[in-house]
Design a protein around this motif. Structure first.
Motif, PDB file in Angstrom:
ATOM      1  N   SER A 124       1.022  -1.201  -0.055  1.00 44.25           N
ATOM      2  CA  SER A 124      -0.083  -0.032  -0.130  1.00 44.25           C
ATOM      3  C   SER A 124       0.942   1.316  -0.017  1.00 44.25           C
ATOM      4  O   SER A 124       2.130   1.168   0.452  1.00 44.25           O
ATOM      5  N   ARG A 146      -0.707   4.704  -6.479  1.00 47.70           N
ATOM      6  CA  ARG A 146      -0.577   3.615  -7.559  1.00 47.70           C
ATOM      7  C   ARG A 146       0.778   3.628  -8.007  1.00 47.70           C
ATOM      8  O   ARG A 146       1.652   2.727  -8.436  1.00 47.70           O
ATOM      9  N   CYS A 156       1.796  -5.921  -9.912  1.00 45.29           N
ATOM     10  CA  CYS A 156       0.549  -5.763  -8.863  1.00 45.29           C
ATOM     11  C   CYS A 156      -0.736  -5.882  -9.696  1.00 45.29           C
ATOM     12  O   CYS A 156      -0.761  -5.504 -10.908  1.00 45.29           O
ATOM     13  N   TYR A 159      -5.669  -3.312  -7.637  1.00 42.71           N
ATOM     14  CA  TYR A 159      -5.598  -1.778  -6.685  1.00 42.71           C
ATOM     15  C   TYR A 159      -6.934  -1.337  -6.247  1.00 42.71           C
ATOM     16  O   TYR A 159      -7.916  -1.523  -6.918  1.00 42.71           O
ATOM     17  N   THR A 161      -8.640   1.762  -3.685  1.00 46.03           N
ATOM     18  CA  THR A 161      -8.690   2.859  -2.483  1.00 46.03           C
ATOM     19  C   THR A 161      -9.109   2.492  -1.305  1.00 46.03           C
ATOM     20  O   THR A 161     -10.444   2.304  -1.181  1.00 46.03           O
ATOM     21  N   VAL A 182      -3.883   3.672  -1.356  1.00 45.76           N
ATOM     22  CA  VAL A 182      -4.129   2.676  -2.185  1.00 45.76           C
ATOM     23  C   VAL A 182      -3.368   1.391  -1.912  1.00 45.76           C
ATOM     24  O   VAL A 182      -2.301   1.281  -1.434  1.00 45.76           O
ATOM     25  N   ALA A 184      -2.788  -2.814  -2.890  1.00 47.47           N
ATOM     26  CA  ALA A 184      -2.779  -3.677  -4.208  1.00 47.47           C
ATOM     27  C   ALA A 184      -2.003  -5.013  -3.658  1.00 47.47           C
ATOM     28  O   ALA A 184      -1.261  -5.090  -2.422  1.00 47.47           O
TER      29      ALA A 184
END
Length: 188
Positions: A124, A146, A156, A159, A161, A182, A184
């Motif tokens: 993150s 990101r 990754c 994703y 938020t 964010v 992932a």
């Protein structure tokens, strides 16, 4: 005094022969059980025919069709093929001269497809976004977060938020600043 051979290869030649056979058996067993032997590359061949109005178009179509057949054959076995070569030969000419039928052959070195990436590492990042609307500020912050995750050099996916915090809004509501987090899942 007479020299007597000991049982089970007690003399020098017998011991050597016994050890050589044992070593040969161990090497053969090791080769047969090695992972490389279980996943060895295999040469595969596929054939196909195609029609064309000229010899060159018929040849090209037959080779393309054979390559497609080889790829399909490999895919059914969970393999991918490299070093693929193809050729074609005339099989039939339409008597009126209106076309040609060529037979194509494709050969390639096929092996099990490598496993896909394993997305198991959670990552993150939090970044600040600014904009003339709260939506624009949030989107800018998410894009920057990101980019921070990707800059770590990992592949990754997924994703999301996961957090949005208002840092500042002008009294007139004409400018917004948000911290956006964010998350992932990444390969490493």
């Amino acid at each position: 005094m007479a020299q007597h051979d000991e049982p089970y290869g007690g003399n020098r030649r017998g011991r050597f022969a016994c050890r050589a056979m044992l070593l040969g058996a161990l090497v053969a067993a090791g080769i047969g059980l090695s992972p490389a032997a279980a996943h060895a590359d295999t040469w595969r061949t596929a054939t196909s025919t195609a029609w064309g109005q000229t010899p060159s178009t018929a040849s090209a179509a037959a080779q393309a069709s054979a390559r497609t057949e080889l790829a399909n054959q490999a895919a059914q076995l969970g393999e991918v093929c490299t070093s693929v070569t193809s050729s074609a030969g005339l099989q039939y000419t339409v008597p009126s001269g209106g076309g040609y039928v060529y037979g194509g052959t494709a050969t390639g070195l096929c092996a099990p497809a490598p496993p896909g990436p394993s997305y198991t590492v959670p990552r993150s990042a939090t970044a600040r976004g600014e904009g003339s609307t709260s939506t624009a500020a949030t989107q800018n912050g998410a894009a920057a977060a990101r980019a921070a995750i990707v800059s770590a050099g990992a592949d990754c996916t997924g994703y999301q938020t996961t957090g949005v915090t208002n840092v500042y809004t002008t009294p007139t509501g004409s400018w917004y600043i948000y911290d956006v987090t964010v998350s992932a899942l990444c390969v490493r």
